[in-house]
Design a protein around this motif. Structure first.
Motif, PDB file in Angstrom:
ATOM      1  N   SER A  73       0.827  -1.209   0.000  1.00  0.00           N
ATOM      2  CA  SER A  73       0.000   0.000   0.000  1.00  0.00           C
ATOM      3  C   SER A  73       0.859   1.256   0.000  1.00  0.00           C
ATOM      4  O   SER A  73       0.575   2.216  -0.723  1.00  0.00           O
ATOM      5  CB  SER A  73      -0.928   0.010   1.216  1.00  0.00           C
ATOM      6  OG  SER A  73      -1.865  -1.037   1.121  1.00  0.00           O
ATOM      7  N   MET A  76       2.494   1.695  -3.430  1.00  0.00           N
ATOM      8  CA  MET A  76       1.550   2.145  -4.452  1.00  0.00           C
ATOM      9  C   MET A  76       1.133   3.597  -4.221  1.00  0.00           C
ATOM     10  O   MET A  76       1.011   4.365  -5.182  1.00  0.00           O
ATOM     11  CB  MET A  76       0.339   1.225  -4.477  1.00  0.00           C
ATOM     12  CG  MET A  76       0.690  -0.153  -5.029  1.00  0.00           C
ATOM     13  SD  MET A  76      -0.742  -1.201  -5.224  1.00  0.00           S
ATOM     14  CE  MET A  76      -1.586  -0.361  -6.549  1.00  0.00           C
ATOM     15  N   ALA A  77       0.929   3.970  -2.974  1.00  0.00           N
ATOM     16  CA  ALA A  77       0.578   5.359  -2.670  1.00  0.00           C
ATOM     17  C   ALA A  77       1.719   6.291  -3.056  1.00  0.00           C
ATOM     18  O   ALA A  77       1.489   7.386  -3.605  1.00  0.00           O
ATOM     19  CB  ALA A  77       0.227   5.510  -1.196  1.00  0.00           C
ATOM     20  N   LEU A 105      -5.729  -5.316  -3.058  1.00  0.00           N
ATOM     21  CA  LEU A 105      -4.799  -4.209  -2.860  1.00  0.00           C
ATOM     22  C   LEU A 105      -5.113  -3.071  -3.828  1.00  0.00           C
ATOM     23  O   LEU A 105      -5.188  -1.912  -3.429  1.00  0.00           O
ATOM     24  CB  LEU A 105      -3.354  -4.688  -3.051  1.00  0.00           C
ATOM     25  CG  LEU A 105      -2.267  -3.615  -3.033  1.00  0.00           C
ATOM     26  CD1 LEU A 105      -2.191  -2.922  -1.678  1.00  0.00           C
ATOM     27  CD2 LEU A 105      -0.916  -4.245  -3.396  1.00  0.00           C
ATOM     28  N   TYR A 106      -5.330  -3.394  -5.085  1.00  0.00           N
ATOM     29  CA  TYR A 106      -5.597  -2.377  -6.084  1.00  0.00           C
ATOM     30  C   TYR A 106      -6.914  -1.644  -5.801  1.00  0.00           C
ATOM     31  O   TYR A 106      -6.975  -0.417  -5.895  1.00  0.00           O
ATOM     32  CB  TYR A 106      -5.603  -2.980  -7.490  1.00  0.00           C
ATOM     33  CG  TYR A 106      -4.324  -3.702  -7.847  1.00  0.00           C
ATOM     34  CD1 TYR A 106      -3.107  -3.340  -7.271  1.00  0.00           C
ATOM     35  CD2 TYR A 106      -4.325  -4.761  -8.733  1.00  0.00           C
ATOM     36  CE1 TYR A 106      -1.934  -4.009  -7.584  1.00  0.00           C
ATOM     37  CE2 TYR A 106      -3.153  -5.425  -9.064  1.00  0.00           C
ATOM     38  CZ  TYR A 106      -1.968  -5.048  -8.477  1.00  0.00           C
ATOM     39  OH  TYR A 106      -0.809  -5.716  -8.798  1.00  0.00           O
ATOM     40  N   ASN A 108      -8.298  -1.266  -2.908  1.00  0.00           N
ATOM     41  CA  ASN A 108      -8.059  -0.449  -1.716  1.00  0.00           C
ATOM     42  C   ASN A 108      -7.304   0.837  -2.041  1.00  0.00           C
ATOM     43  O   ASN A 108      -7.404   1.820  -1.305  1.00  0.00           O
ATOM     44  CB  ASN A 108      -7.291  -1.233  -0.649  1.00  0.00           C
ATOM     45  CG  ASN A 108      -8.117  -2.331  -0.020  1.00  0.00           C
ATOM     46  OD1 ASN A 108      -9.333  -2.380  -0.178  1.00  0.00           O
ATOM     47  ND2 ASN A 108      -7.456  -3.232   0.677  1.00  0.00           N
ATOM     48  N   GLN A 109      -6.559   0.827  -3.135  1.00  0.00           N
ATOM     49  CA  GLN A 109      -5.800   2.003  -3.554  1.00  0.00           C
ATOM     50  C   GLN A 109      -6.584   2.880  -4.540  1.00  0.00           C
ATOM     51  O   GLN A 109      -6.040   3.825  -5.099  1.00  0.00           O
ATOM     52  CB  GLN A 109      -4.471   1.574  -4.189  1.00  0.00           C
ATOM     53  CG  GLN A 109      -3.479   0.999  -3.201  1.00  0.00           C
ATOM     54  CD  GLN A 109      -2.993   2.056  -2.232  1.00  0.00           C
ATOM     55  OE1 GLN A 109      -2.607   3.151  -2.638  1.00  0.00           O
ATOM     56  NE2 GLN A 109      -3.005   1.753  -0.946  1.00  0.00           N
ATOM     57  N   ARG A 136      -6.871   4.324 -12.091  1.00  0.00           N
ATOM     58  CA  ARG A 136      -7.120   5.200 -10.951  1.00  0.00           C
ATOM     59  C   ARG A 136      -6.901   6.633 -11.415  1.00  0.00           C
ATOM     60  O   ARG A 136      -5.859   6.946 -12.007  1.00  0.00           O
ATOM     61  CB  ARG A 136      -6.150   4.878  -9.815  1.00  0.00           C
ATOM     62  CG  ARG A 136      -6.258   5.854  -8.659  1.00  0.00           C
ATOM     63  CD  ARG A 136      -5.239   5.568  -7.591  1.00  0.00           C
ATOM     64  NE  ARG A 136      -5.227   6.688  -6.661  1.00  0.00           N
ATOM     65  CZ  ARG A 136      -4.393   6.784  -5.644  1.00  0.00           C
ATOM     66  NH1 ARG A 136      -3.497   5.849  -5.424  1.00  0.00           N
ATOM     67  NH2 ARG A 136      -4.443   7.838  -4.865  1.00  0.00           N
TER      68      ARG A 136
END
Length: 142
Positions: A73, A76-77, A105-106, A108-109, A136
């Protein structure tokens, strides 16, 4: 990164890149990578490429023993923040269908599914898997 990939990516699916693939991508304009390091041990990484106002998250990997600690996370952030700083308005990634942990995970991001390529990936046993494309939107200051 190769050591992390060997540990993070299931060899049944052939998703790990070779050293030549990594090098070839990392030397391209607009490409960057970030490492997650603990006590001199690389435990995770991202590899991204920006083209105009879009960024593609090409690879994200975290060593198996280090999963569940928020490293993916954070990586990615960080990639999204950096992409925004480079002027990207959106970020894309692609994954093999059936990788539930990655999909979670994706999501959640902030990524949403926007496309699918039928039978795009092939496991080492010949089984075919769809490729799922995610997008995103990134917060860009006006």
């Amino acid at each position: 990164m190769l050591v992390v990939m060997a540990d993070a990516f299931d060899p049944r699916f052939g998703e790990a890149w070779s050293g030549a693939q990594l090098t070839g991508t990392m030397i391209q304009a607009g490409s960057w990578t970030r490492l997650a390091i603990d006590d001199d041990l690389v435990v995770g990484f991202t590899l991204c490429r920006r083209i105009v106002d879009e960024t593609e998250l090409l690879l994200v990997g975290v060593r198996r023993d280090w999963r569940g600690r928020g490293i993916g996370s954070i990586l990615m952030a960080t990639a999204a923040t950096e992409a925004t700083g480079f002027g990207a308005r959106s970020m894309f990634l692609e994954m093999r269908d059936g990788n539930a942990a990655a999909a979670q995970l994706y999501h959640n991001q902030g990524f949403v599914e926007v496309g699918r390529r039928r039978d795009y990936y092939r496991g080492v046993d010949g089984q075919r898997f769809d490729a799922i494309t995610f997008r995103r939107n990134l917060d860009v200051a006006s």
